[in-house]
Motif scaffolding. Structure first.
Motif, short mmCIF file in Angstrom:
data_model
loop_
_atom_site.label_atom_id
_atom_site.label_comp_id
_atom_site.label_asym_id
_atom_site.label_seq_id
_atom_site.Cartn_x
_atom_site.Cartn_y
_atom_site.Cartn_z
N ALA A 88 2.88 -4.75 -3.08
CA ALA A 88 2.33 -4.52 -1.74
C ALA A 88 2.31 -3.03 -1.40
O ALA A 88 3.22 -2.29 -1.77
CB ALA A 88 3.17 -5.27 -0.71
N ALA A 89 1.27 -2.60 -0.72
CA ALA A 89 1.23 -1.24 -0.19
C ALA A 89 2.12 -1.19 1.04
O ALA A 89 1.99 -2.03 1.95
CB ALA A 89 -0.20 -0.85 0.16
N ARG A 90 3.03 -0.24 1.09
CA ARG A 90 3.98 -0.18 2.19
C ARG A 90 4.16 1.28 2.64
O ARG A 90 4.02 2.20 1.83
CB ARG A 90 5.33 -0.78 1.79
N ARG A 91 4.50 1.44 3.89
CA ARG A 91 4.75 2.78 4.44
C ARG A 91 6.18 3.19 4.09
O ARG A 91 7.13 2.43 4.27
CB ARG A 91 4.58 2.75 5.96
N GLN A 92 6.29 4.43 3.57
CA GLN A 92 7.61 4.96 3.25
C GLN A 92 7.55 6.49 3.24
O GLN A 92 6.46 7.07 3.12
CB GLN A 92 8.10 4.43 1.90
N GLY A 110 3.98 -9.95 0.08
CA GLY A 110 5.02 -9.02 0.47
C GLY A 110 5.89 -8.53 -0.67
O GLY A 110 6.82 -7.75 -0.45
N THR A 111 5.60 -8.93 -1.90
CA THR A 111 6.37 -8.48 -3.05
C THR A 111 6.07 -7.01 -3.31
O THR A 111 4.91 -6.61 -3.45
CB THR A 111 6.01 -9.31 -4.30
N GLU A 112 7.11 -6.20 -3.41
CA GLU A 112 6.92 -4.76 -3.57
C GLU A 112 6.59 -4.39 -5.02
O GLU A 112 5.74 -3.54 -5.26
CB GLU A 112 8.16 -4.01 -3.10
N GLY A 114 1.19 -8.65 -4.02
CA GLY A 114 1.39 -7.82 -2.83
C GLY A 114 1.05 -8.54 -1.55
O GLY A 114 1.66 -8.29 -0.51
N LEU A 161 1.78 2.36 -3.14
CA LEU A 161 1.56 1.13 -3.91
C LEU A 161 2.25 1.26 -5.26
O LEU A 161 2.08 2.28 -5.95
CB LEU A 161 0.06 0.89 -4.11
N THR A 169 3.64 4.64 -9.23
CA THR A 169 3.38 4.53 -7.80
C THR A 169 2.26 5.49 -7.43
O THR A 169 2.10 6.56 -8.03
CB THR A 169 4.64 4.88 -6.97
N SER A 211 1.39 5.58 2.74
CA SER A 211 1.27 4.24 2.17
C SER A 211 1.37 4.35 0.65
O SER A 211 0.59 5.07 0.03
CB SER A 211 -0.07 3.61 2.56
#
Length: 434
Positions: A381-385, A361-363, A358, A399, A243, A397
């Protein structure tokens, strides 16, 4: 001078190809470099270009025909040659089931006009066969044996089927014939439960017929299935997951996309992967039964989804490209892939494939190595966490990527070193541009 045009070997090791379309019609001249025909292989649609000016005198196979590599597909001539110039060439071709069908062509019929004097040919009409010699003619059938007295001479009437009145009524209401229903009563009598069983069986058959639609396999789908099944059988896969915080990468992309330039996250990922290959050359390899092949140039494949299936065009010397050039080439490849216009040489080679889900929407996910390449990189997918930054928890963000590697040419330590370099490049994206 008229000559035969043969089906080219558009893919290494291919034994057959489909002539998809003719680019020019019979009797029409063409220039050097003009597309004469379009041929479909297991992977792509390939355009056959003219090596010199000429004229298409006669086509020997129709569009959609599967043709053996090396088989005649047309007769071509020099500019200005008349259609009649094809006749001596046609006369010298070996026949295979028809006067105009060249050897090696599976189920093809001539697409051009018939020779002068020949009657029109109806492909749907049965071909007449020569009468066999007298000694080869079948003997007349022996007359049937005489009937026994009292047997009658007319057509036989079907045996009577016994059924209960209720069974006959239920069968009529269901649209069934009692003659078609096996009876379980005395002396084979059809009773109520027999009709109910027949109605239930018909309902099951109807449900099964409507439950699915069979879609015949395309050549590309068969090739994908065979190739990936072979990869899982023969290549010992191992997987590394990593990641990266990509806030800086997204900010860099926003800065680069000012004006007419359009760069995607995937463009930056592909460029970062090429830079990682340049820094860890032990990953820039492919496997063969004789040796591990190490490459000086970094060629990477990128997965593109089309209606026919997944194709992986190869970008050449990605490490030497600018990011804007990577974006332009990938955009062009994507458009031509979806139009079925990639050349066969654009689908061959490469040491790593980048596949990105991504955008859907696939993580995270894992992919199957495309042999003889050494690895494939699956991008989520790049996602906020929330992430830990020192002693604080902050939003970032993130990935996630998964590297699938073939353990035959690549050791775990090499893949781990590559992943470390790759993630550092994503988190410090200015180095990608250097």
């Amino acid at each position: 001078m008229a000559r035969v045009l043969h089906m080219p070997e558009v893919a290494a090791g291919a034994l057959e190809a489909v002539l998809q379309t003719w680019g020019v019609a019979a009797g029409v001249p063409y220039a050097k470099g003009e597309v004469i025909a379009t041929v479909e292989t297991d992977k792509a649609v390939v355009e056959v270009e003219a090596e010199e000016p000429g004229v298409l005198l006669r086509t020997l196979v129709g569009e959609g025909a599967a043709v053996t590599v090396g088989a005649p597909i047309a007769v071509v001539g020099a500019p200005g040659e008349p259609p009649e110039a094809a006749e001596p060439v046609l006369a010298g071709l070996p026949a295979s089931g028809g006067a105009d069908r060249p050897a090696g062509v599976a189920g093809a019929v001539p697409a051009g006009p018939p020779p002068a004097g020949d009657p029109p040919h109806d492909a749907s009409a049965p071909r007449s066969q020569p009468e066999p010699p007298a000694q080869a003619r079948p003997l007349p059938e022996a007359p049937p044996p005489p009937r026994a007295p009292g047997s009658g001479g007319g057509s036989r009437t079907p045996p009577r089927v016994f059924s209960s009145p209720l069974a006959r009524r239920l069968a009529g209401e269901a649209g069934l014939r009692v003659e078609d229903i096996p009876g379980s009563g005395p002396n084979g009598r059809v009773v109520r439960k027999d009709v109910e069983a027949a109605v239930a069986a018909r309902a099951v058959r109807t449900t099964e017929e409507r439950a699915y639609t069979e879609i015949p396999h395309t050549r590309m789908r068969r090739a994908i299935a065979a190739r990936l099944a072979e990869s899982k059988r023969t290549a010992p896969h191992f997987y590394l997951r990593g990641t990266a915080r990509v806030d800086a990468l997204l900010a860099l992309r926003a800065q680069l996309n000012r004006g007419d330039l359009r760069i995607s996250v995937n463009d930056l990922v592909v460029k970062a992967a090429a830079c990682a290959h340049a820094r860890v050359p032990a990953m820039n390899v492919t496997w063969s039964e004789e040796a591990v092949r190490a490459y000086r140039q970094v060629d990477l494949a990128v997965a593109v989804a089309t209606e026919a299936g997944l194709v992986t065009p190869v970008l050449r010397d990605v490490a030497g490209m600018t990011v804007s050039r990577v974006a332009a080439v990938m955009r062009e490849y994507g458009e031509r892939a979806r139009a079925g216009r990639l050349r066969q040489d654009e689908l061959e080679g490469g040491t790593l494939t980048v596949t990105n889900l991504g955008m859907y929407g696939t993580e995270e996910f894992a992919a199957i190595v495309n042999p003889p390449q050494a690895a494939i990189l699956a991008v989520g997918a790049a996602r906020r966490q929330p992430v830990v930054d020192g002693d604080a928890v902050v939003a970032a963000s993130v990935l996630t990527v998964t590297l699938s590697a073939d353990h035959r040419p690549v050791d775990g330590v090499v893949a781990a070193e590559w992943m470390k370099v790759f993630l550092e490049l994503l988190e410090n994206p200015v180095t990608i541009l250097a």
